[in-house]
Design an enzyme around this catalytic site. Structure first.
Site, PDB file in Angstrom:
ATOM      1  N   ASP A  29      37.690  36.875  46.009  1.00 27.39           N
ATOM      2  CA  ASP A  29      38.647  35.872  46.499  1.00 27.39           C
ATOM      3  C   ASP A  29      40.068  36.098  45.985  1.00 27.39           C
ATOM      4  OD1 ASP A  29      36.333  34.750  47.442  1.00 27.39           O
ATOM      5  OD2 ASP A  29      36.676  32.773  46.561  1.00 27.39           O
TER       6      ASP A  29
ATOM      7  N   HIS B 236      36.639  37.510  41.798  1.00 23.54           N
ATOM      8  CA  HIS B 236      38.059  37.502  42.182  1.00 23.54           C
ATOM      9  C   HIS B 236      38.651  38.874  41.912  1.00 23.54           C
ATOM     10  CE1 HIS B 236      36.970  33.305  41.459  1.00 23.54           C
ATOM     11  NE2 HIS B 236      37.918  32.992  42.325  1.00 23.54           N
TER      12      HIS B 236
HETATM   13 NI    NI Z   1      40.111  30.947  45.331  1.00 24.04          NI
END
Ligand code: NI
Length: 274
Positions: A87, A231
């Site tokens: 992400d 991430h």
């Molecule tokens: Ni996010």
């Protein structure tokens, strides 16, 4: 003399052989190296793509947008599937993440923030599409969607749809609500705009614990059918990737995109695993 020179040659040869067999980085070979299980990868040439795109912009022949490989049909009832997701990019480490995934023939899913797609990062978006990864909508600027007006909510999603379409030609069919925060308004909007809501089964908490060993352990604990949240904006997550991919390889996992995992996800519906 002769024996001495033979010995010297052997020593030199031995020395060379030794230099060649010691891994330079102590990690796995680069993205072009053959995979032990799958053979030589279909290596993506980022420079060639950039050259073609640049040529196209000057009016020369060539594809304007990357060719997107056809979807694969992976039977996740037969295979141990896992969907790795990244992400909040695209950002400076995204290219390294793509290299590591390529070295493992791993497809993943990237949930992008519209505001992160810039002249500097749009090549990564094209590369994701060209290498068979899936791209999902993570809003424009990471707003908590349930707090927004109907117009604000629509704008968060629409602007990112448009940014990804312009960069790669991809029309996204998945979204991930920032913070995993969703409500009835988000359910309705995503249903209307054709986006399935993708949450996760494994949270690596890589934004909180910037420790590659811990991140690799948490990801490698995935069960078949899980969606794993990471991430690609944190260097520690990138450092965790070689180890976690080795461990998941060892456990016999097949890396699939979220849509490959879920089949044909239903717009508006929320998913955490298969
Ligand atoms: Ni996010």
């Amino acid at each position: 003399m002769r024996i001495g020179s033979v010995l010297l040659s052997l020593l030199l040869l031995g020395g060379c052989a030794q230099v060649r067999t010691v891994p330079v980085s102590g990690e796995r070979p680069g993205p072009g190296a053959p995979h032990p299980r799958f053979g030589t990868p279909r290596h993506f040439d980022a420079d060639l793509l950039r050259f073609r795109l640049a040529g196209t912009q000057r009016g020369a022949p060539g594809p304007r947008l990357p060719a997107i490989p056809p979807p694969r049909h992976v039977d996740c009832r037969q295979h141990k599937c896992v969907a790795l997701t990244f992400d909040d990019g695209p950002a400076e480490y995204t290219g390294h993440v793509l290299d590591l995934l390529a070295a493992h023939h791993a497809r993943a899913t990237f949930f992008l923030l519209g505001q992160m797609i810039t002249n500097e990062t749009q090549d990564f978006v094209r590369r994701m599409a060209a290498e068979g990864h899936e791209i999902g909508n993570h809003s424009w600027d990471h707003a908590s969607l349930p707090g927004l007006s109907p117009d604000g909510l629509r704008r968060e999603l629409d602007r990112t749809q448009e940014a990804v379409r312009k960069a790669s030609g991809v029309r996204m069919r998945l979204m991930r609500p920032p913070y995993g925060a969703t409500n009835k308004a988000v359910d309705d909007e995503t249903k209307q705009t054709g986006l399935a809501q993708i949450l996760w089964a494994v949270d690596t908490l890589d934004w909180l614990n910037r420790n590659p060993t811990v991140i690799a352990q948490r990801s490698a604990a995935a069960k078949p059918g899980d969606i794993v949240l990471m991430h690609d904006i944190h260097p520690t997550t990138v450092q965790a990737l070689p180890r976690l991919l080795d461990e998941l390889d060892h456990k016999g996992f097949t890396y699939v995109t979220v849509s490959e995992l879920l089949g044909d996800p239903t717009p508006g519906r929320k998913y955490t695993n298969r």
